[in-house]
Design a protein around this motif. Structure first.
Motif, PDB file in Angstrom:
ATOM      1  N   UNK A  77      77.408  -6.282  59.810  1.00  9.66           N
ATOM      2  CA  UNK A  77      78.695  -6.773  60.330  1.00  9.66           C
ATOM      3  C   UNK A  77      78.685  -6.866  61.862  1.00  9.66           C
ATOM      4  N   UNK A  78      79.294  -7.916  62.378  1.00  9.69           N
ATOM      5  CA  UNK A  78      79.395  -8.086  63.822  1.00  9.69           C
ATOM      6  C   UNK A  78      78.129  -8.581  64.483  1.00  9.69           C
ATOM      7  N   UNK A  79      77.131  -8.952  63.699  1.00 11.42           N
ATOM      8  CA  UNK A  79      75.871  -9.429  64.278  1.00 11.42           C
ATOM      9  C   UNK A  79      75.966 -10.894  64.621  1.00 11.42           C
ATOM     10  N   UNK A  80      75.166 -11.338  65.574  1.00 12.75           N
ATOM     11  CA  UNK A  80      74.215 -10.548  66.347  1.00 12.75           C
ATOM     12  C   UNK A  80      74.943  -9.655  67.344  1.00 12.75           C
ATOM     13  N   UNK A  81      74.321  -8.504  67.608  1.00 15.48           N
ATOM     14  CA  UNK A  81      74.929  -7.596  68.572  1.00 15.48           C
ATOM     15  C   UNK A  81      73.854  -6.873  69.383  1.00 15.48           C
ATOM     16  N   UNK A  82      74.231  -6.560  70.611  1.00 17.81           N
ATOM     17  CA  UNK A  82      73.366  -5.806  71.499  1.00 17.81           C
ATOM     18  C   UNK A  82      73.397  -4.343  71.067  1.00 17.81           C
ATOM     19  N   UNK A  83      72.237  -3.777  70.769  1.00 14.71           N
ATOM     20  CA  UNK A  83      72.173  -2.366  70.383  1.00 14.71           C
ATOM     21  C   UNK A  83      72.019  -1.455  71.588  1.00 14.71           C
ATOM     22  N   UNK A  84      71.114  -1.840  72.489  1.00 12.23           N
ATOM     23  CA  UNK A  84      70.861  -1.004  73.662  1.00 12.23           C
ATOM     24  C   UNK A  84      70.280  -1.881  74.767  1.00 12.23           C
ATOM     25  N   UNK A  85      70.685  -1.586  76.007  1.00 16.30           N
ATOM     26  CA  UNK A  85      70.199  -2.370  77.141  1.00 16.30           C
ATOM     27  C   UNK A  85      69.710  -1.432  78.235  1.00 16.30           C
ATOM     28  N   UNK A  86      68.561  -1.757  78.781  1.00 19.42           N
ATOM     29  CA  UNK A  86      67.975  -0.965  79.855  1.00 19.42           C
ATOM     30  C   UNK A  86      66.911  -0.018  79.338  1.00 19.42           C
ATOM     31  N   UNK A  87      65.837   0.124  80.104  1.00 20.22           N
ATOM     32  CA  UNK A  87      64.728   0.983  79.697  1.00 20.22           C
ATOM     33  C   UNK A  87      65.172   2.428  79.536  1.00 20.22           C
ATOM     34  N   UNK A  88      65.906   2.975  80.506  1.00 17.58           N
ATOM     35  CA  UNK A  88      66.287   4.388  80.437  1.00 17.58           C
ATOM     36  C   UNK A  88      67.260   4.663  79.293  1.00 17.58           C
ATOM     37  N   UNK A  89      68.188   3.741  79.075  1.00 14.52           N
ATOM     38  CA  UNK A  89      69.124   3.897  77.956  1.00 14.52           C
ATOM     39  C   UNK A  89      68.374   3.829  76.627  1.00 14.52           C
ATOM     40  N   UNK A  90      67.368   2.957  76.542  1.00 13.38           N
ATOM     41  CA  UNK A  90      66.558   2.834  75.333  1.00 13.38           C
ATOM     42  C   UNK A  90      65.826   4.139  75.044  1.00 13.38           C
ATOM     43  N   UNK A  91      65.260   4.758  76.067  1.00 11.64           N
ATOM     44  CA  UNK A  91      64.551   6.029  75.877  1.00 11.64           C
ATOM     45  C   UNK A  91      65.529   7.106  75.395  1.00 11.64           C
ATOM     46  N   UNK A  92      66.734   7.142  75.960  1.00 13.59           N
ATOM     47  CA  UNK A  92      67.755   8.105  75.502  1.00 13.59           C
ATOM     48  C   UNK A  92      68.070   7.906  74.028  1.00 13.59           C
ATOM     49  N   UNK A  93      68.246   6.638  73.625  1.00  9.27           N
ATOM     50  CA  UNK A  93      68.565   6.336  72.222  1.00  9.27           C
ATOM     51  C   UNK A  93      67.405   6.736  71.312  1.00  9.27           C
TER      52      UNK A  93
END
Length: 165
Positions: free
Chosen positions: A80-96
């Motif tokens: 639902x709601x796709x397409x959607x941004x899950x995560x943006x940015x290298x540091x945020x991606x590592x946190x996720x």
């Protein structure tokens, strides 16, 4: 009656336009460096992809970080709601990723098999088969993944999971 003729003419024109466009795109794609290379990846991207996958398999986020562009982003193309941004940015991606591995579902992750399909320019296509050990037994979740590279680093990732129904 005149409206039906206009609709029919418009439909025929649209069909012809799509047909001509498809034919010209095929010949255009054949004559450029941006051709589909089935089962192959440019060497620089493949090396990065293999090293990045190995780091992820080891759950080594420092090594994974080195393969991501600073403005890396992941998009989900299913649900639902796709397409959607899950995560943006290298540091945020590592946190996720760290949160994923610490959570119940991520801690159940037992690796993945990857089937590399091919490439067009800086865009690689593969299918990932992620394995999870659950109380009910092991499950495998397939995902169609499109990965774009910028400066020899992962830049964009587009993920599509088939509808289980």
């Amino acid at each position: 009656m005149k409206t039906k003729k206009h609709i029919a003419s418009l439909g025929l024109a649209l069909a012809c336009g799509i047909g001509v466009g498809a034919l010209s795109m095929g010949s255009f794609a054949q004559g450029t460096a941006m051709r589909w290379v089935q089962g192959e990846y440019p060497a620089a991207f493949e090396a990065s992809m293999d090293a990045s996958s190995a780091a992820f398999e080891r759950k080594d986020m420092e090594a994974t970080r080195s393969h991501l562009a600073e403005d890396f982003a992941t998009y989900e193309l299913h649900g639902p709601g796709s397409p959607k941004l899950l995560v943006k940015g290298r540091e945020e991606t590592i946190k996720v990723m760290n949160t994923f591995f610490a959570g119940d579902f991520g801690s159940s992750w037992d690796g993945a098999e990857v089937e590399k399909l091919g490439s067009i320019g800086n865009t690689m296509v593969q299918i990932e088969y992620d394995r999870y050990n659950m109380e009910s037994g092991q499950i495998t979740i397939p995902t169609f993944v499109i990965i774009q590279y910028k400066d020899n680093k992962r830049w964009r990732e587009w993920r599509l999971r088939p509808d289980p129904a």
